[in-house]
Scaffold this active site. Structure first.
Site, mmCIF file in Angstrom:
data_model
loop_
_atom_site.group_PDB
_atom_site.id
_atom_site.type_symbol
_atom_site.label_atom_id
_atom_site.label_comp_id
_atom_site.label_asym_id
_atom_site.label_seq_id
_atom_site.Cartn_x
_atom_site.Cartn_y
_atom_site.Cartn_z
ATOM 1 C CG HIS B 36 -2.169 -0.853 0.966
ATOM 2 N ND1 HIS B 36 -2.129 -2.221 1.083
ATOM 3 C CD2 HIS B 36 -3.439 -0.549 0.589
ATOM 4 C CE1 HIS B 36 -3.327 -2.713 0.809
ATOM 5 N NE2 HIS B 36 -4.142 -1.730 0.501
ATOM 6 C CE LYS B 102 -6.980 -9.365 11.917
ATOM 7 N NZ LYS B 102 -6.937 -8.411 13.046
#
Lengths: 292, 190
Positions: B36, B102
């Site tokens: 990322h 999550k």
């Protein structure tokens, strides 16, 4: 390879692949509490299936095999230097076998050499005791739950948390609220009241060595543990933060003395994938019995 | 259980709503912290990695070499909130239709989901074995040496991978709702 190394590799394998009985019982209990047809129930069913599968395949319950924390109670005279070297070899071997992920990164360079051995990994807490045998406890604590741990320096005006047990309760419950599902709940809290910033966290992690269904021998702490557990489970955060009745499976609180100027409440959050195992070693360092 | 199959579409993703349970089949790419940051800083995708109409899985699997290929030993989701500074831009720039992780993500990602027809899919954290069983094949890996195994981009072929929509393309976030509700319950008990 030494017998000690074999024993430690087996300890790591079992810790990584098998949930202790007390935790599995608690997860099963929570599954029966959640409403049928909810996503909370689905999540717990999947967790239950995962526990069975990991054990059957002897593979990690969770891919984040975590910080490797050994707690060693050893007789006087144990050669800690040799023991630590053997433990590092055991970690290397367990990593090669896939019981542990390649999980240790050089914080300066970002390099992951794939061995899991380096400064701070594994971490070994030695403690002498006046007994002839060695007890080794191991906790594998994943990064997701470690990241939601929190340390509070009381008083905290915004939380109306003063330097008393009521203030500790407010701090711990704030940690539960902030964690939501990010620590892979239903979780287990290890808490330390007092100590300094380092010993507070360490002692909070040591609470995770306790059995889930034990009771704190100090009445005031026992009351705090039961109260936080009950209150947290009334908040509706639920498994994975999906909403539901089971937010925590247990709360364990210890105390250390503090300086007059400091009042820390340190909270370590353990995920449902509570990888904790322990062994008593025989004179030849073979595994004599399992502690959980 | 709603079936989702790659390539994923704008319409298909906009039809989903918070609370839907889905089973995903097709191709997933893993990408977590290092990927990322790398993409956010302008790094380009390696050859063979195409995220358009795809799903990015926040996951650092345990993978062992086997018979000249790879075997996924464990592969559950990692906490997504760490990618919040980067995710919205990556959804827009690379045309993602879904993010699996999550713990949920924040307001900027939620807005990007609404704008670009993307959803956040919550897998069960810690369920590394059940989820690894859904991975039928490792098609390839990029950045293995550079980023290390957990941080590499793994291309995975999955079947019936279970997840729950917790942030949809209509601006709803289960995580925001549960936080607000649990906060008000806590205030009553202090």
């Amino acid at each position: 390879m030494s017998c000690l190394q074999d024993s430690l590799v087996e300890l790591i394998r079992r810790a990584s692949a098998e949930i202790p009985d007390d935790v599995q019982r608690a997860i099963l209990g929570s599954l029966h509490q959640e409403k049928q047809g909810t996503i909370a129930e689905s999540a717990l069913k999947l967790i239950e299936r995962n526990i069975e599968l990991a054990k059957a395949k002897s593979q990690p319950i969770c891919q984040d095999t975590g910080s490797i924390l050994f707690f060693v109670d050893a007789p006087v005279g144990l050669d800690q230097i040799a023991w630590e070297e053997t433990a590092r070899e055991a970690v290397r071997q367990a990593t090669q076998r896939g019981y542990l992920r390649q999980n240790s990164v050089d914080s300066l360079t970002g390099v992951n050499d794939g061995t899991n051995v380096g400064p701070g990994s594994p971490t070994i807490h030695f403690h002498q005791h006046r007994a002839p045998h060695t007890e080794v406890r191991l906790v594998l604590k994943g990064g997701g739950c470690e990241n939601v741990g929190a340390q509070y320096a009381l008083p905290i005006e915004a939380l109306k948390a003063n330097r008393d047990l009521a203030g500790c309760r407010r701090a711990v419950l704030d940690a539960v609220l902030q964690a939501q599902g990010k620590g892979c709940g239903p979780g287990i809290l290890g808490v330390c009241i007092g100590g300094d910033r380092a010993t507070g966290y360490e002692h909070s992690k040591r609470q995770l060595l306790r059995l889930l269904d034990d009771r704190n021998p100090v009445p005031a702490l026992d009351e705090l543990e039961q109260d936080v557990l009950k209150t947290a489970n009334e908040l509706g955060i639920g498994p994975m933060g999906f909403g539901g009745k089971t937010t925590l499976l247990g709360v364990k609180v210890g105390v250390l003395n503090r300086l007059p100027a400091s009042f820390f409440v340190s909270v370590s959050y353990m995920c449902w994938a509570y990888r904790r195992q322990g062994v008593t070693l025989g004179a030849d360092d073979s595994i004599r019995n399992w502690l959980y | 259980m709603i079936q989702l199959t790659s390539p994923f579409t704008d319409d298909g993703m906009r039809a989903l709503k918070v609370g839907d349970e889905v089973a995903i089949s097709g191709t997933l790419f893993t990408g977590r912290d290092v990927v990322h940051k790398y993409l956010h800083e302008g790094g380009s995708l390696p050859a063979g990695v195409n995220l358009r109409d795809g799903i990015l899985y926040h996951c650092g699997p345990v993978v062992l070499p086997e018979n000249g290929g790879w075997r996924v030993v464990a592969a559950g989701p990692t906490t997504s909130s760490r990618e919040e500074p980067y995710q919205a831009q990556i959804i827009e720039k690379f045309g993602l239709r879904g993010v699996i992780g999550k713990g949920g993500m924040g307001a900027r990602t939620l807005e990007a989901c609404r704008k670009f027809g993307c959803v956040y899919l919550h897998a069960v954290g810690g369920a590394a074995q059940v989820l690894a069983e859904c991975i039928k094949k490792v098609r390839g890996v990029s950045f293995l040496e550079q980023f290390g195994s957990p941080e590499a981009i793994w291309e995975l072929e999955v079947e019936q991978f279970p997840a729950v929509v917790t942030m949809d393309a209509h601006g709803r976030s289960l995580h925001q709702e549960i936080f607000a509700a649990s906060q008000s319950e806590l205030i009553k008990r202090l």
